[in-house]
Scaffold this motif. Structure first.
Motif, PDB file in Angstrom:
ATOM      1  N   SER A 198       0.950  -1.297  -0.166  1.00  0.00           N
ATOM      2  CA  SER A 198      -0.013  -0.077   0.042  1.00  0.00           C
ATOM      3  C   SER A 198       0.989   1.336   0.042  1.00  0.00           C
ATOM      4  N   GLY A 199       0.287   2.446  -0.385  1.00  0.00           N
ATOM      5  CA  GLY A 199       1.078   3.622  -0.271  1.00  0.00           C
ATOM      6  C   GLY A 199       1.387   4.203  -1.716  1.00  0.00           C
ATOM      7  N   ARG A 200       1.595   3.213  -2.674  1.00  0.00           N
ATOM      8  CA  ARG A 200       1.979   3.660  -4.142  1.00  0.00           C
ATOM      9  C   ARG A 200       1.384   2.686  -4.990  1.00  0.00           C
ATOM     10  N   ALA A 201       1.099   3.244  -6.198  1.00  0.00           N
ATOM     11  CA  ALA A 201       0.556   2.536  -7.476  1.00  0.00           C
ATOM     12  C   ALA A 201       1.458   1.103  -7.396  1.00  0.00           C
ATOM     13  N   PHE A 202       0.501   0.151  -7.439  1.00  0.00           N
ATOM     14  CA  PHE A 202       1.387  -1.176  -7.390  1.00  0.00           C
ATOM     15  C   PHE A 202       1.844  -1.412  -8.749  1.00  0.00           C
ATOM     16  N   SER A 203       1.298  -1.126  -9.988  1.00  0.00           N
ATOM     17  CA  SER A 203       1.806  -1.086 -11.070  1.00  0.00           C
ATOM     18  C   SER A 203       3.167  -0.508 -11.253  1.00  0.00           C
ATOM     19  N   SER A 204       3.770   0.619 -10.443  1.00  0.00           N
ATOM     20  CA  SER A 204       4.710   1.249 -10.655  1.00  0.00           C
ATOM     21  C   SER A 204       6.017   0.312  -9.740  1.00  0.00           C
ATOM     22  N   LEU A 205       5.727  -0.737  -9.081  1.00  0.00           N
ATOM     23  CA  LEU A 205       6.479  -1.622  -8.254  1.00  0.00           C
ATOM     24  C   LEU A 205       6.917  -2.856  -8.965  1.00  0.00           C
ATOM     25  N   SER A 206       8.282  -3.248  -8.872  1.00  0.00           N
ATOM     26  CA  SER A 206       8.536  -4.456  -9.122  1.00  0.00           C
ATOM     27  C   SER A 206       8.888  -5.073  -7.730  1.00  0.00           C
ATOM     28  N   MET A 207       8.742  -6.686  -7.556  1.00  0.00           N
ATOM     29  CA  MET A 207       8.407  -6.906  -6.196  1.00  0.00           C
ATOM     30  C   MET A 207       9.605  -8.079  -5.991  1.00  0.00           C
ATOM     31  N   GLY A 208       9.824  -8.547  -4.995  1.00  0.00           N
ATOM     32  CA  GLY A 208      10.845  -9.685  -4.528  1.00  0.00           C
ATOM     33  C   GLY A 208      10.732 -10.235  -3.356  1.00  0.00           C
ATOM     34  N   GLU A 265      19.606 -12.972   1.445  1.00  0.00           N
ATOM     35  CA  GLU A 265      19.709 -13.712   0.151  1.00  0.00           C
ATOM     36  C   GLU A 265      18.567 -13.610  -0.602  1.00  0.00           C
ATOM     37  N   PHE A 266      18.700 -13.335  -1.930  1.00  0.00           N
ATOM     38  CA  PHE A 266      17.616 -13.244  -3.134  1.00  0.00           C
ATOM     39  C   PHE A 266      16.951 -14.673  -3.117  1.00  0.00           C
ATOM     40  N   VAL A 267      15.665 -14.461  -3.366  1.00  0.00           N
ATOM     41  CA  VAL A 267      14.746 -15.762  -3.427  1.00  0.00           C
ATOM     42  C   VAL A 267      14.217 -15.778  -4.679  1.00  0.00           C
ATOM     43  N   TRP A 303       6.833  -5.556 -13.028  1.00  0.00           N
ATOM     44  CA  TRP A 303       5.620  -4.750 -12.719  1.00  0.00           C
ATOM     45  C   TRP A 303       4.565  -5.208 -13.419  1.00  0.00           C
ATOM     46  N   SER A 304       4.568  -5.931 -14.541  1.00  0.00           N
ATOM     47  CA  SER A 304       3.370  -6.582 -14.979  1.00  0.00           C
ATOM     48  C   SER A 304       3.237  -8.053 -14.671  1.00  0.00           C
ATOM     49  N   GLY A 305       4.060  -8.600 -14.144  1.00  0.00           N
ATOM     50  CA  GLY A 305       4.120 -10.263 -13.845  1.00  0.00           C
ATOM     51  C   GLY A 305       4.681 -11.167 -15.370  1.00  0.00           C
ATOM     52  N   SER A 306       4.915 -10.397 -16.037  1.00  0.00           N
ATOM     53  CA  SER A 306       5.498 -10.980 -17.199  1.00  0.00           C
ATOM     54  C   SER A 306       6.779 -11.529 -17.261  1.00  0.00           C
ATOM     55  N   ASN A 307       7.703 -11.175 -16.061  1.00  0.00           N
ATOM     56  CA  ASN A 307       8.857 -11.490 -16.109  1.00  0.00           C
ATOM     57  C   ASN A 307       9.279 -11.993 -14.671  1.00  0.00           C
ATOM     58  N   THR A 308       9.587 -13.144 -14.545  1.00  0.00           N
ATOM     59  CA  THR A 308      10.131 -13.826 -13.114  1.00  0.00           C
ATOM     60  C   THR A 308      11.629 -14.164 -13.024  1.00  0.00           C
ATOM     61  N   ASP A 309      12.376 -14.142 -11.711  1.00  0.00           N
ATOM     62  CA  ASP A 309      13.676 -14.765 -11.619  1.00  0.00           C
ATOM     63  C   ASP A 309      13.681 -15.202 -10.227  1.00  0.00           C
TER      64      ASP A 309
END
Length: 120
Positions: free
Chosen positions: A25-35, A46-48, A53-59
């Motif tokens: 919350s607090g910002r447009a979700f579409s402006s955020l990449s998440m990890g 460590e990174f998991v 932002w669109s869900g089209s790319n994961t790592d």
């Protein structure tokens, strides 16, 4: 400012599954990449996994590929981590993080974390 609230951690046996959730919350979700990140006792964070932002790319980290799946739901402003075939070495505090799409590329916002414990 972005607030991130995780949930879904717990105690599970080896081979079991858990699904972590993180609501932003607090910002447009579409402006955020998440990890998702994790930190085990005595170890560095460590990174998991990450999702754009669109869900089209994961790592994914090599250690979780094929077992964990990251996803996001824009309507719920949430990101999820489905964890299957859990191992004792997956035991850690799991935190979600957000980084602005138009930014330096660093994760700027962090949740408080949720404990995942996998018993052998």
């Amino acid at each position: 400012q972005v607030q991130l609230i995780e949930s879904g951690g717990g105690l599970v046996q080896t081979g079991g599954s858990l699904r972590l959730s993180c609501v932003a919350s607090g910002r447009a979700f579409s402006s955020l990449s998440m990890g998702w990140f994790r930190q085990a006792p005595g170890k560095e964070r460590e990174f998991v996994a990450s999702i754009n932002w669109s869900g089209s790319n994961t790592d994914y980290a090599d250690s979780v590929k094929g077992r964990f799946t990251i996803s996001r739901d824009s309507a719920k402003t949430a990101v999820y981590l489905q964890m299957n075939s859990l191992k004792p070495e997956d035991t850690a505090v799991y935190s979600c993080a957000a980084r602005p799409v138009m930014g330096s590329g660093s994760y700027l916002y962090w949740g408080q974390g949720t404990q995942v414990t996998v018993s052998s």
